[in-house]
Design a protein around this motif. Structure first.
Motif, mmCIF file in Angstrom:
data_model
loop_
_atom_site.group_PDB
_atom_site.id
_atom_site.type_symbol
_atom_site.label_atom_id
_atom_site.label_comp_id
_atom_site.label_asym_id
_atom_site.label_seq_id
_atom_site.Cartn_x
_atom_site.Cartn_y
_atom_site.Cartn_z
ATOM 1 N N PHE A 1 -0.364 -3.145 10.074
ATOM 2 C CA PHE A 1 0.126 -2.484 11.278
ATOM 3 C C PHE A 1 -0.105 -3.386 12.502
ATOM 4 O O PHE A 1 -1.169 -3.989 12.603
ATOM 5 N N PRO A 2 0.770 -3.520 13.456
ATOM 6 C CA PRO A 2 2.083 -2.867 13.563
ATOM 7 C C PRO A 2 3.234 -3.727 13.032
ATOM 8 O O PRO A 2 4.381 -3.430 13.315
ATOM 9 N N HIS A 3 2.894 -4.780 12.261
ATOM 10 C CA HIS A 3 3.961 -5.695 11.819
ATOM 11 C C HIS A 3 4.427 -5.444 10.397
ATOM 12 O O HIS A 3 5.128 -6.272 9.822
ATOM 13 N N ALA A 4 4.014 -4.305 9.849
ATOM 14 C CA ALA A 4 4.369 -4.025 8.448
ATOM 15 C C ALA A 4 5.839 -3.633 8.301
ATOM 16 O O ALA A 4 6.498 -3.276 9.275
ATOM 17 N N ARG A 5 6.313 -3.684 7.068
ATOM 18 C CA ARG A 5 7.618 -3.111 6.722
ATOM 19 C C ARG A 5 7.341 -1.828 5.956
ATOM 20 O O ARG A 5 6.469 -1.796 5.088
ATOM 21 N N TYR A 6 8.072 -0.813 6.298
ATOM 22 C CA TYR A 6 7.836 0.478 5.657
ATOM 23 C C TYR A 6 9.054 0.888 4.848
ATOM 24 O O TYR A 6 10.198 0.653 5.260
ATOM 25 N N SER A 7 8.761 1.512 3.740
ATOM 26 C CA SER A 7 9.841 2.046 2.938
ATOM 27 C C SER A 7 9.489 3.492 2.602
ATOM 28 O O SER A 7 8.408 3.777 2.068
ATOM 29 N N ILE A 8 10.385 4.405 2.972
ATOM 30 C CA ILE A 8 10.115 5.826 2.706
ATOM 31 C C ILE A 8 10.562 6.122 1.282
ATOM 32 O O ILE A 8 11.763 6.201 1.001
ATOM 33 N N LEU A 9 9.605 6.282 0.390
ATOM 34 C CA LEU A 9 9.949 6.471 -1.024
ATOM 35 C C LEU A 9 10.277 7.933 -1.312
ATOM 36 O O LEU A 9 11.130 8.237 -2.139
ATOM 37 N N THR B 1 5.699 22.351 6.562
ATOM 38 C CA THR B 1 4.862 21.862 5.458
ATOM 39 C C THR B 1 5.526 20.591 4.968
ATOM 40 O O THR B 1 6.649 20.637 4.456
ATOM 41 N N ALA B 2 4.858 19.439 5.140
ATOM 42 C CA ALA B 2 5.541 18.195 4.807
ATOM 43 C C ALA B 2 4.634 17.234 4.057
ATOM 44 O O ALA B 2 3.440 17.119 4.342
ATOM 45 N N VAL B 3 5.238 16.569 3.075
ATOM 46 C CA VAL B 3 4.533 15.567 2.267
ATOM 47 C C VAL B 3 5.467 14.377 2.092
ATOM 48 O O VAL B 3 6.643 14.554 1.773
ATOM 49 N N SER B 4 4.955 13.180 2.338
ATOM 50 C CA SER B 4 5.769 11.975 2.136
ATOM 51 C C SER B 4 5.020 10.930 1.341
ATOM 52 O O SER B 4 3.785 10.923 1.309
ATOM 53 N N ILE B 5 5.797 10.043 0.739
ATOM 54 C CA ILE B 5 5.231 8.851 0.114
ATOM 55 C C ILE B 5 5.876 7.663 0.828
ATOM 56 O O ILE B 5 7.105 7.524 0.821
ATOM 57 N N VAL B 6 5.063 6.870 1.494
ATOM 58 C CA VAL B 6 5.585 5.728 2.254
ATOM 59 C C VAL B 6 4.882 4.465 1.764
ATOM 60 O O VAL B 6 3.651 4.449 1.620
ATOM 61 N N GLU B 7 5.680 3.439 1.501
ATOM 62 C CA GLU B 7 5.082 2.171 1.083
ATOM 63 C C GLU B 7 5.044 1.236 2.281
ATOM 64 O O GLU B 7 6.046 1.052 2.964
ATOM 65 N N ALA B 8 3.872 0.656 2.553
ATOM 66 C CA ALA B 8 3.713 -0.261 3.681
ATOM 67 C C ALA B 8 3.407 -1.649 3.132
ATOM 68 O O ALA B 8 2.523 -1.804 2.295
ATOM 69 N N THR B 9 4.157 -2.636 3.604
ATOM 70 C CA THR B 9 3.891 -4.020 3.204
ATOM 71 C C THR B 9 3.497 -4.786 4.453
ATOM 72 O O THR B 9 4.282 -4.853 5.398
ATOM 73 N N MET C 1 0.838 -1.187 0.000
ATOM 74 C CA MET C 1 0.000 0.000 0.000
ATOM 75 C C MET C 1 0.878 1.244 0.000
ATOM 76 O O MET C 1 1.796 1.362 0.800
ATOM 77 N N ARG C 2 0.579 2.143 -0.926
ATOM 78 C CA ARG C 2 1.348 3.397 -0.985
ATOM 79 C C ARG C 2 0.550 4.533 -0.359
ATOM 80 O O ARG C 2 -0.566 4.827 -0.779
ATOM 81 N N ILE C 3 1.161 5.138 0.646
ATOM 82 C CA ILE C 3 0.475 6.182 1.400
ATOM 83 C C ILE C 3 1.099 7.534 1.089
ATOM 84 O O ILE C 3 2.333 7.678 1.144
ATOM 85 N N LEU C 4 0.256 8.502 0.767
ATOM 86 C CA LEU C 4 0.737 9.868 0.622
ATOM 87 C C LEU C 4 0.289 10.605 1.884
ATOM 88 O O LEU C 4 -0.899 10.590 2.223
ATOM 89 N N SER C 5 1.229 11.186 2.620
ATOM 90 C CA SER C 5 0.851 11.828 3.878
ATOM 91 C C SER C 5 1.129 13.322 3.838
ATOM 92 O O SER C 5 2.064 13.775 3.176
ATOM 93 N N ILE C 6 0.295 14.053 4.556
ATOM 94 C CA ILE C 6 0.351 15.526 4.534
ATOM 95 C C ILE C 6 0.323 16.043 5.967
ATOM 96 O O ILE C 6 -0.545 15.668 6.756
ATOM 97 N N GLU C 7 1.268 16.922 6.296
ATOM 98 C CA GLU C 7 1.338 17.501 7.648
ATOM 99 C C GLU C 7 1.415 19.023 7.536
ATOM 100 O O GLU C 7 2.340 19.554 6.911
ATOM 101 N N THR C 8 0.446 19.712 8.154
ATOM 102 C CA THR C 8 0.466 21.190 8.171
ATOM 103 C C THR C 8 -0.050 21.723 9.512
ATOM 104 O O THR C 8 -0.657 22.789 9.550
ATOM 105 N N SER C 9 0.181 20.981 10.605
ATOM 106 C CA SER C 9 -0.474 21.383 11.856
ATOM 107 C C SER C 9 0.140 22.619 12.499
ATOM 108 O O SER C 9 -0.483 23.265 13.325
ATOM 109 N N CYS C 10 1.388 22.941 12.120
ATOM 110 C CA CYS C 10 2.007 24.123 12.726
ATOM 111 C C CYS C 10 2.857 24.851 11.692
ATOM 112 O O CYS C 10 2.318 25.452 10.775
ATOM 113 N N ASP C 11 4.166 24.783 11.809
ATOM 114 C CA ASP C 11 4.996 25.563 10.893
ATOM 115 C C ASP C 11 5.905 24.709 10.022
ATOM 116 O O ASP C 11 6.899 25.199 9.515
#
Ligand code: KG4
Ligand code: ZN
Length: 392
Positions: free
Chosen positions: A24-32, A13-21, A1-11
């Protein structure tokens, strides 16, 4: 599963693409892909974060961050197409409160092929509501455009995951675990019985720890954000064996509950330095005693909670957990007094706000994701507590 994440709660601005295989909580994650823009230099001029300024900067920076994260992930394929006027209208309507963002996103969507994303995770609280909204509306617009579900994420659950993530996996935690979340906006002790079962047992009654660091820093003539600056001065004082000319209080040390209060400590510094030109030695001495006071109180409250609830794991998270003295003091104290308790502190690059932690928390909560057609009621909640059901 490819997750696009967005963070703007304070100061940040962040966007990531993380692949989860795996799940949870036993997945393997790869920060793409991982893109982050810190607005700190902009806010430094004002001596703090102004929500309206932060909101404008998020709106300006989200598309470039999306482009950067997708580029790193090798998921940016040039294309040339024209959005239908109905699509353009929907997008403009979704982003009507975020000046410039609708146009920038339209150009982006016309320029690149649709990437393969399975889930969008976005912070919906806690944080500054005006800035949370920018991220939420951006997530909604992308969800409509790509027909991808959205999962709302609690920023604090992100900090917890940030602290224990080893870069690929989430370790098997021995529960009950205790999270001490210390940032610019929060100071809380959260008892975790298992993943998803959280109870806040203590919090600050006034200023957050990071806020106290920042305010005391300003009194000592340091720049924003003051936390790291105080840490440097205090380290210098320890190195040179300089102590404070004033003994600061250790607020609520034996109050018998798990709450904190830092505004009295801040006021004590204000009185001590008022109308006084401090020598360098005096300044570093005060910084040291302030750091000592905060650390003593945090350790004492955490110890009491560990004893009361039979805690096996301590997780420290949030921006203030970058503080070297606090990190080292916790590790050595618990190693000596409670060797059976594991203490997690985040890697330094993940102490402050980031979007990798939002992808991890989104994966943990992926069952609460909603289809694009149900996103109209997704809301920002500045005071969202850990364990509270995230409203749609
Ligand atoms: O988690 P964070 O990045 O943003 C919030 O959600 O608030 O935390 C920012 C806070 C600021 O108050 C900053 O001064 C503090 O974390 N901080 C530190 C250190 N690095 C950042 N406080 C003490 N020592 C540090 N090294
Ligand atoms: Zn944070």
């Amino acid at each position: 599963m490819r997750i696009l994440s967005i963070e703007t709660s304070c100061d940040e601005t962040a966007v990531s693409i993380v692949e989860a295989t795996g799940s949870f909580p036993h997945a393997r994650y790869s920060i793409l892909g991982n893109a982050l823009f810190s607005q700190i230099d902009i806010h430094r001029e004002y001596g703090g974060v102004f929500p309206s300024v932060a909101k404008r900067e998020h709106a300006k920076t989200l598309v470039p961050m999306l482009e950067k994260a997708l580029g790193e992930a090798g998921m940016l394929d040039a294309d040339e197409r024209t959005l239908s006027s109905a699509d353009q209208l929907a997008l403009e309507e979704t982003l009507v409160r975020e000046p410039g963002l609708g146009g920038a996103l339209t150009r982006f969507l016309e320029q690149y092929r649709e990437p393969h994303i399975d889930l969008i995770a976005v912070t919906t609280g806690p944080g500054l509501e005006p800035t949370l909204w920018v991220g939420i509306n951006f997530a909604r617009a992308l969800a409509y455009a790509w027909n991808v579900p959205v999962v709302p994420v609690n920023h604090m659950e992100g900090h917890v995951l940030s602290s224990i993530f080893d870069g690929e996996t989430i370790p098997d935690l021995a529960f009950p675990a205790l999270s001490l979340l210390i940032s610019g906006g929060h100071t809380e002790l959260v008892l975790m019985k298992e993943w998803g079962s959280y109870e806040r047992i203590g919090e600050t009654r006034d200023d957050a720890v990071g806020e106290a660091f920042d305010k005391v820093a300003r009194m000592l003539g340091l720049t924003y954000p003051g936390g790291p600056e105080i840490g440097k001065l205090a380290a210098e004082a320890r190195e040179a064996n300089v102590t404070s000319f004033v003994q600061l209080p250790r607020p609520m040390l034996d109050s018998g509950d798990f709450d904190f209060s830092f505004s009295g400590l801040k006021t004590a510094v204000r009185y001590a330095v008022a109308e006084k030109t401090l020598t360098h030695e005096e300044r570093i001495g005060v910084a040291r005693d302030f750091e000592d006071s905060v650390t003593t109180v945090l350790i004492r409250k955490t110890t009491k909670a560990v004893e009361k609830y039979g805690v096996h794991t301590i997780i420290i998270g949030g921006g203030v957990s970058a503080n070297t003295f606090i990190r080292e003091s916790f590790k050595s104290y618990f190693w000596e007094k409670f060797p059976m308790v594991t203490v997690y502190v985040p890697p330094r690059n993940l102490t402050t706000d980031n979007s990798v932690m939002i992808a991890l928390a989104g994966h943990a909560r992926k069952d609460t994701a909603e289809a694009p057609s149900h996103l109209a009621s997704l809301v920002a909640n500045g005071n969202l507590a850990l364990g509270e059901r995230i409203p749609y």
